[in-house]
Design a protein around this motif. Structure first.
Motif, PDB file in Angstrom:
ATOM      1  N   ILE A  48       0.887  -1.187   0.000  1.00 46.58           N
ATOM      2  CA  ILE A  48       0.000   0.000   0.000  1.00 46.58           C
ATOM      3  C   ILE A  48       0.906   1.214   0.000  1.00 46.58           C
ATOM      4  CG2 ILE A  48      -1.720   1.302   1.258  1.00 46.58           C
ATOM      5  CD1 ILE A  48      -2.825  -1.216   2.337  1.00 46.58           C
ATOM      6  N   ILE A  49       0.967   1.907  -1.170  1.00 43.30           N
ATOM      7  CA  ILE A  49       1.913   3.022  -1.304  1.00 43.30           C
ATOM      8  C   ILE A  49       1.315   4.291  -0.702  1.00 43.30           C
ATOM      9  CG2 ILE A  49       3.344   4.255  -2.970  1.00 43.30           C
ATOM     10  CD1 ILE A  49       2.491   2.075  -5.005  1.00 43.30           C
ATOM     11  N   ALA A  50       0.013   4.449  -0.850  1.00 47.16           N
ATOM     12  CA  ALA A  50      -0.635   5.665  -0.313  1.00 47.16           C
ATOM     13  C   ALA A  50      -2.072   5.302   0.069  1.00 47.16           C
ATOM     14  CB  ALA A  50      -0.650   6.771  -1.390  1.00 47.16           C
ATOM     15  N   PRO A  51      -2.666   5.975   1.069  1.00 48.70           N
ATOM     16  CA  PRO A  51      -2.074   7.036   1.889  1.00 48.70           C
ATOM     17  C   PRO A  51      -1.141   6.434   2.937  1.00 48.70           C
ATOM     18  CG  PRO A  51      -4.271   6.571   2.694  1.00 48.70           C
ATOM     19  CD  PRO A  51      -4.074   5.699   1.493  1.00 48.70           C
ATOM     20  N   TYR A  54      -4.029   6.396   7.904  1.00 48.22           N
ATOM     21  CA  TYR A  54      -5.446   6.062   7.637  1.00 48.22           C
ATOM     22  C   TYR A  54      -6.176   6.237   8.964  1.00 48.22           C
ATOM     23  CZ  TYR A  54      -9.401   2.777   7.042  1.00 48.22           C
ATOM     24  OH  TYR A  54     -10.631   2.179   7.020  1.00 48.22           O
ATOM     25  N   LEU A 104     -12.330   5.903   0.852  1.00 43.33           N
ATOM     26  CA  LEU A 104     -10.869   6.057   0.992  1.00 43.33           C
ATOM     27  C   LEU A 104     -10.220   5.689  -0.347  1.00 43.33           C
ATOM     28  CD1 LEU A 104      -8.459   6.415   3.133  1.00 43.33           C
ATOM     29  CD2 LEU A 104      -8.340   3.923   3.049  1.00 43.33           C
ATOM     30  N   SER A 105      -9.273   6.516  -0.788  1.00 45.54           N
ATOM     31  CA  SER A 105      -8.510   6.199  -2.011  1.00 45.54           C
ATOM     32  C   SER A 105      -7.217   5.514  -1.604  1.00 45.54           C
ATOM     33  CB  SER A 105      -8.158   7.492  -2.757  1.00 45.54           C
ATOM     34  OG  SER A 105      -9.316   8.106  -3.229  1.00 45.54           O
ATOM     35  N   VAL A 106      -6.872   4.417  -2.307  1.00 46.61           N
ATOM     36  CA  VAL A 106      -5.694   3.634  -1.949  1.00 46.61           C
ATOM     37  C   VAL A 106      -4.873   3.403  -3.211  1.00 46.61           C
ATOM     38  CG1 VAL A 106      -4.951   1.479  -0.884  1.00 46.61           C
ATOM     39  CG2 VAL A 106      -7.072   2.488  -0.203  1.00 46.61           C
ATOM     40  N   LEU A 107      -3.545   3.505  -3.094  1.00 44.11           N
ATOM     41  CA  LEU A 107      -2.638   3.194  -4.221  1.00 44.11           C
ATOM     42  C   LEU A 107      -1.876   1.936  -3.824  1.00 44.11           C
ATOM     43  CD1 LEU A 107      -1.750   4.413  -6.958  1.00 44.11           C
ATOM     44  CD2 LEU A 107       0.151   5.511  -5.766  1.00 44.11           C
ATOM     45  N   THR A 108      -2.031   0.870  -4.604  1.00 40.88           N
ATOM     46  CA  THR A 108      -1.399  -0.402  -4.214  1.00 40.88           C
ATOM     47  C   THR A 108      -0.567  -0.971  -5.357  1.00 40.88           C
ATOM     48  OG1 THR A 108      -3.307  -1.650  -5.003  1.00 40.88           O
ATOM     49  CG2 THR A 108      -3.306  -1.025  -2.687  1.00 40.88           C
ATOM     50  N   ALA A 116      -2.281  -0.097  -8.943  1.00 42.89           N
ATOM     51  CA  ALA A 116      -3.730   0.167  -8.977  1.00 42.89           C
ATOM     52  C   ALA A 116      -4.065   1.325  -8.048  1.00 42.89           C
ATOM     53  CB  ALA A 116      -4.505  -1.077  -8.571  1.00 42.89           C
ATOM     54  N   TYR A 117      -4.878   2.254  -8.574  1.00 42.67           N
ATOM     55  CA  TYR A 117      -5.472   3.323  -7.749  1.00 42.67           C
ATOM     56  C   TYR A 117      -6.937   2.923  -7.587  1.00 42.67           C
ATOM     57  CZ  TYR A 117      -7.984   7.633  -6.722  1.00 42.67           C
ATOM     58  OH  TYR A 117      -8.816   8.578  -6.146  1.00 42.67           O
ATOM     59  N   LYS A 118      -7.381   2.746  -6.320  1.00 44.03           N
ATOM     60  CA  LYS A 118      -8.772   2.323  -6.138  1.00 44.03           C
ATOM     61  C   LYS A 118      -9.431   3.174  -5.070  1.00 44.03           C
ATOM     62  CE  LYS A 118     -10.483  -1.721  -6.886  1.00 44.03           C
ATOM     63  NZ  LYS A 118     -10.982  -1.759  -8.251  1.00 44.03           N
ATOM     64  N   GLU A 119     -10.749   3.407  -5.227  1.00 46.76           N
ATOM     65  CA  GLU A 119     -11.509   4.154  -4.211  1.00 46.76           C
ATOM     66  C   GLU A 119     -12.489   3.168  -3.578  1.00 46.76           C
ATOM     67  OE1 GLU A 119     -13.196   7.331  -6.465  1.00 46.76           O
ATOM     68  OE2 GLU A 119     -11.303   8.420  -6.636  1.00 46.76           O
ATOM     69  N   TYR A 120     -12.328   2.957  -2.249  1.00 42.71           N
ATOM     70  CA  TYR A 120     -13.193   2.011  -1.541  1.00 42.71           C
ATOM     71  C   TYR A 120     -14.264   2.772  -0.779  1.00 42.71           C
ATOM     72  CZ  TYR A 120      -9.875  -1.742  -2.440  1.00 42.71           C
ATOM     73  OH  TYR A 120      -9.071  -2.679  -3.047  1.00 42.71           O
TER      74      TYR A 120
END
Lengths: 131, 296
Positions: A48-51, A54, A104-108, A116-120
């Motif tokens: 998990i690169i970002a954020p 949390y 939450l937006s996550v960069l993995t 992947a940039y995903k919004e959960y």
């Protein structure tokens, strides 16, 4: 203020604070609490690169009897409270739970090396209620 | 606490590792999650569920996680900063309808570049992308070939480049069919002053290919660049430093339950999914507001 003697209903000036205490809302009332974690604490920062931080937040506290007005609770919540108080204490009191969330937006980094940039949805509690 | 004892004492089908046991084991949270895939994963919040499934797959096979290309990582970090706050809250952008962006770098064995300086500068490369990670619930909104140029070398003020794409269709028994080339001429004017990235929108070209149930995408890309606008003979030195083989960027709309629905969030917190929303709420769709006003 006109009548020299204190009215029978109100207490003598000395124990005003005790008098008001009976109207005070419970100290540990149901409300939103902050909780911050970083993915490096969980050692998930390898993918998990970002954020980096949390804050999922959480709801905790007692649900007062007048939950309907302060928490927009359903009438059922008050019924459940009355059951607990008057009829059957084994029925639990209403619980303090999240009522609204934000995403939450996550960069993995994926196992195949793609990114992947995903919004959960529903990842951060933003409001509490009694249910 | 008593509920936790109960769970810790029973042998749940997921072989949960009780927290006190983790002192002796690597503090890897994925070991605290139900091991048997699908067991109890319904209880996990979406992010933990997605990570536990993902983590289990790679942990289970002992497959080391492949490291992404550093340029691609830099680009995605910049995209993240534009799309979300430091705390990870998605920024509300009007045109930003995607809730998923995936960046794929081509498989290494198929990278080969050859420049033919006869007619200007030609770079062609044969790319193979593995699209395993795209799920059936992720619908393509836009796809982009992402070229990154090393701008340290002195470059001319502006270049006119044309990009031709063609795909090699693989037959069902994966023998090479005669290549069904879909080629779309792109004309591209870009001053290469400080820009490190050039994005080629290939949505119309890739849409049918990505919609088809396939896992691999085989694309041949030819980029021809001429100095300025007027065609001219090729100067002695190449116009373009050889670009790194392009990455494939897919902007997707994930329609799964745990994905954030952008069209639905009117800037307010989403109601708790466990409690049904009122039907007349305009949150569901913009027309809702007008319809309820008409009814009133």
């Amino acid at each position: 203020e006109e009548s020299p003697k204190a009215s029978p209903a109100s207490p003598a000036a000395s124990n005003w604070s005790q008098y008001f205490n009976q109207f005070q809302f419970p100290r540990d009332e149901c409300e939103l609490h902050t909780f911050r974690l970083s993915f490096s604490q969980l050692r998930w920062d390898r993918w998990i690169i970002a954020p980096h931080r949390y804050s999922p937040q959480y709801c905790k506290g007692e649900c007062p009897r007048a939950a309907r007005y302060r928490y927009g609770s359903a009438v059922h919540t008050m019924v459940q409270n009355i059951i607990y108080e008057k009829l059957d204490p084994s029925v639990p009191r209403p619980s303090c739970v999240p009522a609204e969330y934000s995403p939450l937006s996550v960069l993995t980094i994926e196992p195949d090396g793609s990114i992947a940039y995903k919004e959960y949805e529903d990842m951060i509690a933003t409001k509490c209620t009694c249910r | 606490p008593h509920s936790r004892d109960r769970v810790a004492s029973e042998q749940p089908s997921g072989q949960l590792v009780a927290p006190e046991d983790t002192s002796s084991r690597d503090l890897n949270p994925l070991l605290w999650l139900p091991q048997a895939p699908g067991q109890g994963s319904a209880l996990l919040p979406p992010l933990l569920k997605a990570l536990s499934e993902r983590g289990q797959r790679s942990w289970a096979r002992g497959v080391p996680r492949l490291q992404p290309d550093s340029r691609a990582l830099r680009y995605m970090k910049r995209l993240y900063k534009m799309s979300a706050t430091k705390e990870g809250i998605p920024k509300a952008h009007k045109g930003h309808l995607y809730n998923t962006v995936r960046l794929f770098t081509p498989c290494s064995e198929c990278k080969h570049l050859h420049g033919n300086l006869g007619k200007g500068d030609i770079h062609s490369v044969d790319l193979l992308f593995n699209l395993d990670r795209v799920t059936a619930l992720e619908h393509l909104l836009k796809s982009v070939l992402l070229y990154s140029f090393d701008t340290s070398a002195p470059l001319s003020s502006s270049l006119t480049c044309t990009c031709h794409l063609s795909t090699q269709e693989q037959g069902p028994s994966s023998q090479a069919c005669p290549s069904l080339s879909h080629s779309l001429p792109f004309s591209l004017h870009f001053p290469l002053r400080k820009r490190k990235w050039v994005e080629l929108d290939v949505t119309s070209f890739l849409q049918p290919l990505i919609a088809a149930p396939r896992r691999d995408l085989h694309v041949a890309v030819n980029v021809t660049c001429l100095l300025g606008d007027a065609p001219s003979t090729a100067p002695p030195n190449p116009l373009l430093p050889s670009p790194v083989p392009p990455s494939l960027l897919l902007y997707l709309n994930d329609t799964s339950q745990q994905a954030h629905r952008r069209w639905n969030s009117a800037g307010r917190g989403r109601k708790n999914p466990a409690f049904p929303r009122k039907r007349t709420g305009s949150l569901l769709h913009p027309a809702g507001e007008r319809a309820s006003r008409r009814r009133r």
